[in-house]
Write a protein that holds these residues in place. Structure first.
Motif, PDB file in Angstrom:
ATOM      1  N   ASP A   7       0.846  -1.189   0.000  1.00  0.00           N
ATOM      2  CA  ASP A   7       0.000   0.000   0.000  1.00  0.00           C
ATOM      3  C   ASP A   7       0.880   1.237   0.000  1.00  0.00           C
ATOM      4  OD1 ASP A   7      -2.402  -1.429   0.061  1.00  0.00           O
ATOM      5  OD2 ASP A   7      -2.375  -1.541   2.258  1.00  0.00           O
ATOM      6  N   ILE A   8       0.449   2.247  -0.745  1.00  0.00           N
ATOM      7  CA  ILE A   8       1.161   3.522  -0.773  1.00  0.00           C
ATOM      8  C   ILE A   8       0.153   4.622  -0.495  1.00  0.00           C
ATOM      9  CG2 ILE A   8       0.926   3.727  -3.293  1.00  0.00           C
ATOM     10  CD1 ILE A   8       3.663   5.157  -3.288  1.00  0.00           C
ATOM     11  N   VAL A   9       0.541   5.597   0.328  1.00  0.00           N
ATOM     12  CA  VAL A   9      -0.392   6.652   0.737  1.00  0.00           C
ATOM     13  C   VAL A   9       0.286   8.012   0.663  1.00  0.00           C
ATOM     14  CG1 VAL A   9      -1.737   5.138   2.237  1.00  0.00           C
ATOM     15  CG2 VAL A   9       0.205   6.384   3.181  1.00  0.00           C
ATOM     16  N   ARG A  10      -0.534   9.014   0.419  1.00  0.00           N
ATOM     17  CA  ARG A  10      -0.086  10.401   0.533  1.00  0.00           C
ATOM     18  C   ARG A  10      -0.117  10.788   2.002  1.00  0.00           C
ATOM     19  NH1 ARG A  10      -0.424  14.023  -3.951  1.00  0.00           N
ATOM     20  NH2 ARG A  10      -0.740  15.668  -2.381  1.00  0.00           N
ATOM     21  N   LEU A  11       0.917  11.452   2.460  1.00  0.00           N
ATOM     22  CA  LEU A  11       0.970  11.861   3.854  1.00  0.00           C
ATOM     23  C   LEU A  11      -0.155  12.833   4.186  1.00  0.00           C
ATOM     24  CD1 LEU A  11       2.638  11.392   6.404  1.00  0.00           C
ATOM     25  CD2 LEU A  11       4.089  13.310   5.744  1.00  0.00           C
ATOM     26  N   ASP A  12      -0.515  13.692   3.218  1.00  0.00           N
ATOM     27  CA  ASP A  12      -1.554  14.681   3.503  1.00  0.00           C
ATOM     28  C   ASP A  12      -2.965  14.095   3.444  1.00  0.00           C
ATOM     29  OD1 ASP A  12      -1.978  14.475   0.766  1.00  0.00           O
ATOM     30  OD2 ASP A  12      -1.219  16.477   0.297  1.00  0.00           O
ATOM     31  N   SER A  13      -3.080  12.790   3.177  1.00  0.00           N
ATOM     32  CA  SER A  13      -4.392  12.143   3.238  1.00  0.00           C
ATOM     33  C   SER A  13      -4.674  11.568   4.625  1.00  0.00           C
ATOM     34  CB  SER A  13      -4.478  11.019   2.198  1.00  0.00           C
ATOM     35  OG  SER A  13      -3.641   9.917   2.546  1.00  0.00           O
ATOM     36  N   LYS A  57       6.133  17.981  14.414  1.00  0.00           N
ATOM     37  CA  LYS A  57       7.412  18.571  14.813  1.00  0.00           C
ATOM     38  C   LYS A  57       8.509  18.218  13.821  1.00  0.00           C
ATOM     39  CE  LYS A  57       9.800  20.889  17.914  1.00  0.00           C
ATOM     40  NZ  LYS A  57       9.412  22.241  18.363  1.00  0.00           N
ATOM     41  N   LEU A  58       8.574  16.923  13.439  1.00  0.00           N
ATOM     42  CA  LEU A  58       9.666  16.461  12.572  1.00  0.00           C
ATOM     43  C   LEU A  58       9.178  15.389  11.617  1.00  0.00           C
ATOM     44  CD1 LEU A  58      12.728  16.113  11.806  1.00  0.00           C
ATOM     45  CD2 LEU A  58      12.847  14.423  13.662  1.00  0.00           C
ATOM     46  N   LEU A  59       9.517  15.556  10.361  1.00  0.00           N
ATOM     47  CA  LEU A  59       9.390  14.494   9.366  1.00  0.00           C
ATOM     48  C   LEU A  59      10.797  14.042   9.021  1.00  0.00           C
ATOM     49  CD1 LEU A  59       8.137  12.746   7.116  1.00  0.00           C
ATOM     50  CD2 LEU A  59       8.125  14.790   5.655  1.00  0.00           C
ATOM     51  N   LYS A  60      11.137  12.816   9.395  1.00  0.00           N
ATOM     52  CA  LYS A  60      12.413  12.239   8.976  1.00  0.00           C
ATOM     53  C   LYS A  60      12.165  11.522   7.665  1.00  0.00           C
ATOM     54  CE  LYS A  60      14.164   8.515   8.770  1.00  0.00           C
ATOM     55  NZ  LYS A  60      14.384   7.058   8.913  1.00  0.00           N
ATOM     56  N   LEU A  61      12.827  11.996   6.620  1.00  0.00           N
ATOM     57  CA  LEU A  61      12.532  11.555   5.258  1.00  0.00           C
ATOM     58  C   LEU A  61      13.711  10.777   4.686  1.00  0.00           C
ATOM     59  CD1 LEU A  61      10.786  11.591   2.708  1.00  0.00           C
ATOM     60  CD2 LEU A  61      11.610  13.914   2.259  1.00  0.00           C
ATOM     61  N   GLU A  62      13.525   9.463   4.594  1.00  0.00           N
ATOM     62  CA  GLU A  62      14.570   8.594   4.044  1.00  0.00           C
ATOM     63  C   GLU A  62      13.871   7.510   3.226  1.00  0.00           C
ATOM     64  OE1 GLU A  62      18.629   6.284   5.504  1.00  0.00           O
ATOM     65  OE2 GLU A  62      17.407   7.400   6.925  1.00  0.00           O
ATOM     66  N   ALA A  63      13.712   7.773   1.934  1.00  0.00           N
ATOM     67  CA  ALA A  63      12.898   6.905   1.079  1.00  0.00           C
ATOM     68  C   ALA A  63      13.699   6.285  -0.052  1.00  0.00           C
ATOM     69  CB  ALA A  63      11.723   7.696   0.520  1.00  0.00           C
ATOM     70  N   GLU A  64      15.003   6.171   0.128  1.00  0.00           N
ATOM     71  CA  GLU A  64      15.868   5.513  -0.864  1.00  0.00           C
ATOM     72  C   GLU A  64      15.668   6.083  -2.267  1.00  0.00           C
ATOM     73  OE1 GLU A  64      18.198   3.390   0.090  1.00  0.00           O
ATOM     74  OE2 GLU A  64      17.514   3.424   2.163  1.00  0.00           O
ATOM     75  N   GLY A  65      15.699   7.404  -2.366  1.00  0.00           N
ATOM     76  CA  GLY A  65      15.578   8.063  -3.661  1.00  0.00           C
ATOM     77  C   GLY A  65      14.174   8.510  -4.027  1.00  0.00           C
ATOM     78  N   TYR A  66      13.188   8.123  -3.241  1.00  0.00           N
ATOM     79  CA  TYR A  66      11.794   8.455  -3.532  1.00  0.00           C
ATOM     80  C   TYR A  66      11.343   9.705  -2.765  1.00  0.00           C
ATOM     81  CZ  TYR A  66       7.173   7.008  -5.289  1.00  0.00           C
ATOM     82  OH  TYR A  66       5.974   6.919  -5.978  1.00  0.00           O
ATOM     83  N   GLU A  67      12.285  10.453  -2.223  1.00  0.00           N
ATOM     84  CA  GLU A  67      11.965  11.614  -1.400  1.00  0.00           C
ATOM     85  C   GLU A  67      11.125  12.671  -2.123  1.00  0.00           C
ATOM     86  OE1 GLU A  67      15.291   9.414   0.212  1.00  0.00           O
ATOM     87  OE2 GLU A  67      15.186  10.499  -1.703  1.00  0.00           O
ATOM     88  N   PRO A  68      11.398  13.013  -3.402  1.00  0.00           N
ATOM     89  CA  PRO A  68      10.568  14.034  -4.063  1.00  0.00           C
ATOM     90  C   PRO A  68       9.095  13.653  -4.120  1.00  0.00           C
ATOM     91  CG  PRO A  68      12.610  13.708  -5.279  1.00  0.00           C
ATOM     92  CD  PRO A  68      12.549  12.616  -4.251  1.00  0.00           C
ATOM     93  N   GLU A  69       8.808  12.385  -4.370  1.00  0.00           N
ATOM     94  CA  GLU A  69       7.419  11.937  -4.450  1.00  0.00           C
ATOM     95  C   GLU A  69       6.748  11.981  -3.075  1.00  0.00           C
ATOM     96  OE1 GLU A  69       9.432  10.454  -8.080  1.00  0.00           O
ATOM     97  OE2 GLU A  69       9.963  10.505  -5.962  1.00  0.00           O
ATOM     98  N   VAL A  70       7.495  11.652  -2.035  1.00  0.00           N
ATOM     99  CA  VAL A  70       6.934  11.725  -0.683  1.00  0.00           C
ATOM    100  C   VAL A  70       6.574  13.169  -0.340  1.00  0.00           C
ATOM    101  CG1 VAL A  70       7.389  11.336   1.770  1.00  0.00           C
ATOM    102  CG2 VAL A  70       8.171   9.666   0.077  1.00  0.00           C
ATOM    103  N   LEU A  71       7.451  14.095  -0.685  1.00  0.00           N
ATOM    104  CA  LEU A  71       7.169  15.502  -0.414  1.00  0.00           C
ATOM    105  C   LEU A  71       5.967  15.994  -1.209  1.00  0.00           C
ATOM    106  CD1 LEU A  71      10.755  17.016  -0.258  1.00  0.00           C
ATOM    107  CD2 LEU A  71       9.167  16.673   1.640  1.00  0.00           C
ATOM    108  N   GLU A  72       5.854  15.540  -2.442  1.00  0.00           N
ATOM    109  CA  GLU A  72       4.685  15.908  -3.248  1.00  0.00           C
ATOM    110  C   GLU A  72       3.403  15.444  -2.557  1.00  0.00           C
ATOM    111  OE1 GLU A  72       2.731  17.799  -6.153  1.00  0.00           O
ATOM    112  OE2 GLU A  72       4.915  17.721  -6.071  1.00  0.00           O
ATOM    113  N   GLY A  73       3.453  14.251  -1.990  1.00  0.00           N
ATOM    114  CA  GLY A  73       2.291  13.709  -1.292  1.00  0.00           C
ATOM    115  C   GLY A  73       2.040  14.324   0.069  1.00  0.00           C
ATOM    116  N   ALA A  74       2.976  15.139   0.539  1.00  0.00           N
ATOM    117  CA  ALA A  74       2.805  15.844   1.813  1.00  0.00           C
ATOM    118  C   ALA A  74       2.396  17.292   1.600  1.00  0.00           C
ATOM    119  CB  ALA A  74       4.105  15.790   2.619  1.00  0.00           C
TER     120      ALA A  74
END
Length: 268
Positions: A180-186, A193-210
């Motif tokens: 399953d994959i989800v948007r953080l803003d959903s 306070k903190l988003l630790k972002l370590e997605a093995e190269g998928y960081e731009p897509e995670v940010l888009e979903g946030a």
């Protein structure tokens, strides 16, 4: 001189052919590296350290041979956590939680936090579940999901030998599974306070979903190293440009790793 010897031995044991010899060498390396001679025991697909901390892969043991306390200090430095003043009840989102090592660092703050972890890897998530149980002072929420720019499903490429995995195709893939994959803003988050972002190269897509909750995230610690896809590209330009355009500024960077800490200028 001791450190130089330790580094030489560490490189050498990586090439030991048998699992038993490798574990024995890691135990010896722990004694040599001031790790206190950690216990290391195979348990199915996992390795259990000092009777309680679970690791998903033998090949990740070098991260721990200097002890769990050292591991906590290392991650505190990597993610520049000393720049953040945590308060009781603060929300910390761990994207790409792996086995939950961030909890080792967060626990040193002495503050009870709400820890929300996302980890799609099968073995990694089981380790995370077991490790999180060792920190009852924190409110823990665990999600065996990937974060991204859409809601639905995606193929997760896992490298079980190295304990790595990504939604993007990666070198050394040993297993492909639908997750399953989800948007953080959903998801129902207030202030973070903190988003630790370590997605093995998928960081731009995670940010888009946030995107819908970026104005509620105070700090983002992003690993922007050379891990994107088969070409091993860095996400530094994409992540930095995105966050600067959305009102964040860089406040710190790690020594020896491409990890940047961003702060939301509107939440100062």
């Amino acid at each position: 001189m001791k450190r130089e010897l330790w580094l030489i031995v560490r490189r050498a044991v990586e090439y030991l052919p048998s699992e038993g010899a490798y574990l024995a060498a890691m135990r010896g390396l722990s004694r040599l590296g001031d790790g206190g001679g950690m216990t290391m025991k195979r348990s199915g697909a996992m390795v259990v350290l000092d009777g309680g901390h679970h690791v998903a892969s033998l090949r990740r043991l070098p991260f721990y041979v200097r002890g769990l306390e050292y591991r906590a200090k290392r991650l505190t430095s990597d993610y520049s956590l000393d720049h953040i003043g945590f308060q009781p009840g603060d929300v910390v989102i761990d994207c790409g939680a792996n086995v939950g090592d961030l909890l080792l660092s967060l626990d040193t703050t002495g503050v009870a936090l709400r820890y929300v972890a996302f980890e799609p890897g099968r073995v990694e998530f089981e380790c995370l579940r077991r490790n999180a149980g060792r920190f009852p002072q924190h409110t823990v929420e665990l999600h065996r999901e990937a974060l991204g720019d859409r809601n639905g499903t995606a193929t997760f490429h896992a490298n079980s030998d190295d304990g790595d995995g990504s939604i993007l195709e990666i070198a050394g893939t040993t297993e492909k599974v639908e997750v399953d994959i989800v948007r953080l803003d959903s998801l129902p988050f207030g202030r973070v306070k903190l988003l630790k972002l370590e997605a093995e190269g998928y960081e731009p897509e995670v940010l888009e979903g946030a995107g819908g909750i970026l104005d509620r995230i105070e700090y983002i610690a992003a690993d922007v190293g050379f891990e994107r896809g088969l070409k091993h590209e860095s996400t530094l330009p994409a992540v930095t440009n995105f966050l600067l355009a959305h009102g964040f500024s860089i406040v710190a960077n790690a020594k020896g790793r491409l990890v940047l800490l961003f702060r939301n200028n509107s939440l100062r």
